[in-house]
Design a protein around this motif. Structure first.
Motif, short mmCIF file in Angstrom:
data_model
loop_
_atom_site.label_atom_id
_atom_site.label_comp_id
_atom_site.label_asym_id
_atom_site.label_seq_id
_atom_site.Cartn_x
_atom_site.Cartn_y
_atom_site.Cartn_z
N HIS A 110 -26.13 -17.06 18.79
CA HIS A 110 -27.58 -17.18 18.59
C HIS A 110 -28.20 -15.80 18.78
O HIS A 110 -27.89 -15.10 19.75
N PRO A 111 -29.11 -15.40 17.86
CA PRO A 111 -29.67 -14.05 17.93
C PRO A 111 -30.84 -13.92 18.90
O PRO A 111 -31.96 -13.58 18.51
N SER A 112 -30.58 -14.17 20.16
CA SER A 112 -31.56 -13.86 21.22
C SER A 112 -30.79 -13.82 22.54
O SER A 112 -29.64 -14.27 22.61
N GLY A 135 -31.38 -9.27 21.88
CA GLY A 135 -29.93 -9.28 21.77
C GLY A 135 -29.40 -10.57 21.21
O GLY A 135 -30.09 -11.26 20.46
N CYS A 136 -28.17 -10.89 21.61
CA CYS A 136 -27.52 -12.08 21.07
C CYS A 136 -26.66 -12.72 22.16
O CYS A 136 -26.29 -12.07 23.14
N THR A 137 -26.38 -13.99 21.94
CA THR A 137 -25.67 -14.79 22.93
C THR A 137 -24.61 -15.64 22.24
O THR A 137 -24.90 -16.26 21.21
N GLU A 173 -25.32 -6.08 14.29
CA GLU A 173 -24.19 -5.19 14.62
C GLU A 173 -23.55 -5.62 15.94
O GLU A 173 -22.33 -5.59 16.09
N GLN A 174 -24.40 -5.98 16.89
CA GLN A 174 -23.87 -6.41 18.20
C GLN A 174 -23.20 -7.77 18.10
O GLN A 174 -22.21 -8.04 18.79
#
Ligand code: GRF
Length: 199
Positions: A110-112, A135-137, A173-174
């Motif tokens: 998920h993008p947060s 960020g992402c999780t 990218e991350q």
């Protein structure tokens, strides 16, 4: 025996590609299926080019009958016999029944930085809130949307002048680094090789 990983996508499948490409050598898992709810998903061709079996279950004919849609997804998954399921940009909400069927085996990216910004438009919401970072999780999927135990996160600084698109590109990218790393750890734990050194 390698673990079998099914990857569910709806779109371009860039996360799927990084997962597939990571499962080589002494990685304890291999991709067994890329499944999409969208026949036009760009990721399907990328999976096929890598020799991964693909399948499509279009959600639209089911017109809101989630159980019937999921029965078809399950039929495809039953054929592929995955040990692990990775949701990678899969844009359908799954019912509690489906999620429970794969409890402890299904991962999502998920993008947060969860628990912040569950749901959609995460990049815009982080910018609007004036957050310093985003960020992402990767997390285990539970019945509640974008919830479930967190397996890993990656952080990105929000720069002055960032738009949702510029921020999304840096977060993506991350994502491409984080998801394969978490899948490797998870696969090692699942296969009982948790003592192997990290890659
Ligand atoms: C990613 O940002 C993922 O976090 C989100 O949807 C996007 C999918 O991108 N859920 P891709 O299909 O993996 O390129």
């Amino acid at each position: 025996m390698n673990l079998r990983v099914a990857i569910l996508i709806s779109g371009g499948g860039s996360n799927m590609v990084t997962l597939v490409d990571s499962m080589t050598g002494d990685h304890p898992a291999r991709p067994c299926l890329v499944l999409s709810n969208n026949a036009d998903a760009g990721g399907l061709a990328k999976a096929a080019a890598r020799g991964i079996p693909t399948a499509v279950v279009d959600h639209r004919p089911f017109k809101g009958d989630r159980a019937a849609f999921e029965a078809e997804l399950l039929a495809e998954l039953d054929k592929a016999q995955p040990d692990i399921i990775c949701l990678a940009g899969f844009m359908r909400v799954l019912t509690g029944d489906f999620v429970q069927r794969f409890e402890g085996q299904m991962l999502n990216i998920h993008p947060s930085l969860l628990p912040k910004y569950k749901g959609l438009h995460t990049h815009a919401r982080a910018i609007e809130a004036g957050d310093a970072e985003h960020g992402c999780t990767v997390h285990l999927v539970t019945a509640a949307l974008d919830d479930g135990p967190i397996l890993g996160q990656a952080r990105v600084a929000i720069e002055p002048g960032d738009t949702p698109d510029t921020l999304a590109a840096r977060v993506l990218e991350q994502e491409h680094l984080l998801y394969p790393r978490v899948l490797l750890d998870f696969s090692r734990q699942t296969s009982g090789n948790a003592n192997m050194p990290p890659a």
